[in-house]
Design a protein around this motif. Structure first.
Motif: not given
Length: 294
Positions: A129-139, A194-197
């Motif tokens: 679920h990396i698409w829920l964190n703005p920082i990992t989205i940048k990658v 469990n999507a928001f880790a």
């Protein structure tokens, strides 16, 4: 053939359409990210049907045909696209882009525990679920831009400019999340699954879930429900979250038991005709503030 002066505009439009890169995006967030970067130089199609849960999706014959025709197949990665190994044999000419490249994974070390570990832990599956964190989205955004640039180097500046602009929007959202959650006293929230880790790790929160799974279509046991109710009471929880595409009854049962309310905390797996991705992320923030600031 006889040429006349009325033909060139039509031919140019046709040529322009032919030159666009044909991209298949695995599911909604990847589709929107790709459109933001490629804009009018790409044709982006969604592979997983709107409203379909991407965790368990499998391609049908028509999907295989679309894969055969694609120039680029863009996926989230970290295991959510279980079908991807077959895509390499379906179309050996298409480039498959894994947008998780360069992101530190969170490993699922048991049914209800997550953790970041050394290489030895790679026997465990990863939380996708990396698409829920703005920082990992940048990658993810940069990985998509790099893939488009490799396929269409003449338009390198165009794709990079669009990627940089979207990364600035993500920076703005990141700052908003940090500033507004800093005003909240609580750190614990109850998501549906469990999507928001990655989100919780980024912002110093503690995610608890009704389902002890990264799959929202699984079922909680009676013991799981009792444990959630007891923990929610201990933490004086005012909000129990549900999400789109699931029956909200389970969240409501828990909320009724502890005297709290039910709101939506969206995993953002499905598109919305009325709102763009970052608008919906802001909705999540507003609902989270109800859980953490009151």
């Amino acid at each position: 053939a006889v040429w006349n002066s009325e033909q060139p505009i039509e031919l140019l439009e046709s040529d322009s359409e032919i030159q666009k890169i044909n991209v298949l995006a695995s599911f909604y967030p990847i589709e929107e990210f790709t459109k933001k970067i490629g804009k009018d130089k790409v044709n982006v199609s969604l592979l997983v049907n709107p409203g379909t849960e991407p965790h368990d999706w499998e391609p049908k014959i028509k999907d295989i045909q679309r894969m055969q025709e694609a120039d680029l197949i863009i996926i989230n990665g970290f295991g959510i696209e279980k079908w991807i190994d077959g895509a390499y044999t379906i179309n050996s000419n298409a480039k498959v882009v894994d947008t998780s490249y360069g992101i530190t994974p969170i490993y699922i070390i048991s049914e209800n525990k997550l953790g970041v570990f050394s290489d030895e832990s790679k026997e465990f599956p990863t939380d996708p679920h990396i698409w829920l964190n703005p920082i990992t989205i940048k990658v993810q955004i940069q990985n998509i831009a790099d893939a488009l640039i490799e396929l269409d180097p003449e338009n390198k500046n165009y794709y990079q400019k669009n990627a940089d602009a979207y990364k600035l929007e993500l920076d703005t959202m990141d700052k908003k999340i940090r500033d507004e959650l800093a005003q909240c006293d609580k750190k614990d929230f109850f998501a549906f699954h469990n999507a928001f880790a990655y989100f919780a790790r980024e912002y110093g929160l503690n995610q608890h879930t009704i389902l002890k799974s990264i799959d929202p279509l699984s079922d909680p046991s009676p013991q799981d429900i009792i444990e959630v109710i007891n923990l929610a009471r201990t933490l004086d929880t005012s909000v129990i979250f549900t999400e789109e595409g699931v029956n909200p009854k389970m969240s409501q049962v828990i909320a009724d038991e502890i005297g709290s309310k039910v709101l939506i905390l969206s995993p953002l797996e499905f598109g919305d005709d009325d709102k763009m991705y970052l608008e919906r992320m802001e909705q999540n923030l507003n609902n989270l503030k109800e859980a953490l600031c009151t």
